[in-house]
Design a protein around this motif. Structure first.
Motif, short mmCIF file in Angstrom:
data_model
loop_
_atom_site.label_atom_id
_atom_site.label_comp_id
_atom_site.label_asym_id
_atom_site.label_seq_id
_atom_site.Cartn_x
_atom_site.Cartn_y
_atom_site.Cartn_z
N GLY A 52 0.81 -1.22 0.00
CA GLY A 52 0.00 0.00 0.00
C GLY A 52 0.84 1.26 0.00
O GLY A 52 0.30 2.37 0.01
N PRO A 78 -11.68 3.66 -0.17
CA PRO A 78 -12.00 2.31 0.31
C PRO A 78 -13.12 1.65 -0.48
O PRO A 78 -13.21 0.42 -0.51
CB PRO A 78 -12.40 2.53 1.77
N VAL A 81 -11.90 -0.79 -3.28
CA VAL A 81 -11.15 -1.98 -2.89
C VAL A 81 -12.09 -2.93 -2.15
O VAL A 81 -12.92 -2.49 -1.36
CB VAL A 81 -9.97 -1.59 -1.97
N GLU A 83 -13.45 -5.24 0.64
CA GLU A 83 -13.30 -5.14 2.10
C GLU A 83 -12.27 -6.14 2.63
O GLU A 83 -11.47 -5.81 3.50
CB GLU A 83 -14.65 -5.36 2.77
N LEU A 86 -8.76 -4.86 2.01
CA LEU A 86 -8.46 -3.75 2.90
C LEU A 86 -8.13 -4.26 4.31
O LEU A 86 -7.16 -3.81 4.92
CB LEU A 86 -9.66 -2.80 2.94
N GLN A 87 -8.91 -5.21 4.80
CA GLN A 87 -8.65 -5.78 6.12
C GLN A 87 -7.32 -6.52 6.14
O GLN A 87 -6.57 -6.42 7.12
CB GLN A 87 -9.79 -6.70 6.53
N TRP A 111 -8.44 6.06 5.22
CA TRP A 111 -8.49 5.88 3.77
C TRP A 111 -9.32 7.00 3.20
O TRP A 111 -10.53 7.03 3.41
CB TRP A 111 -9.11 4.53 3.44
N ARG A 116 -10.66 3.94 9.90
CA ARG A 116 -10.87 2.53 10.29
C ARG A 116 -10.11 2.25 11.55
O ARG A 116 -9.03 2.60 11.74
CB ARG A 116 -10.35 1.59 9.19
#
Length: 116
Positions: A52, A78, A81, A83, A86-87, A111, A116
């Motif tokens: 990232g 976000p 992308v 989920e 991202l996690q 983001w 988050r």
């Protein structure tokens, strides 16, 4: 005698090839082991080697009072992308940051405008 030259040549070739290899991300991160939240250079260098990094926008280091932490900003939307991805990215990056930054108590990822 020829065998000794062959062994010496193979040894030289392996040493030369080993010296030319580039370090992996993990090898490049280990010099920052036991860094502190207040060391912006070390924290920035760690983030610049993590997934990232192409979307890294900036960071805030919270060091005035305990618990110490950091806010890491990315310019990625976000919604663009999945989920799960991202996690996974947050878990991977947070794991490295907590392992390398000695006194990090919390990390917040932002983001775009979403926190988050």
């Amino acid at each position: 005698m020829k065998l000794n030259k062959f062994v010496a040549l193979c040894l030289f070739a392996s040493l030369f090839a080993g010296g030319c290899s580039s370090p992996t991300a993990e090898e490049g991160l280990f010099p920052y082991k036991n860094s502190y939240v207040g060391d912006a250079s070390a924290v920035g260098n760690i983030i610049s080697q993590l997934p990232g990094r192409e979307h890294f926008q900036g960071m805030e280091l919270k060091t005035t009072e305990k618990p110490y932490g950091m806010i890491i900003r990315y310019d990625m939307d976000p919604a663009s992308v999945r989920e799960e991805n991202l996690q996974e990215l947050m878990l991977y990056n947070a794991t490295y940051l907590f392992a390398l930054v000695h006194n990090a108590d919390w990390i917040e990822f932002r983001w775009g405008e979403v926190s988050r």
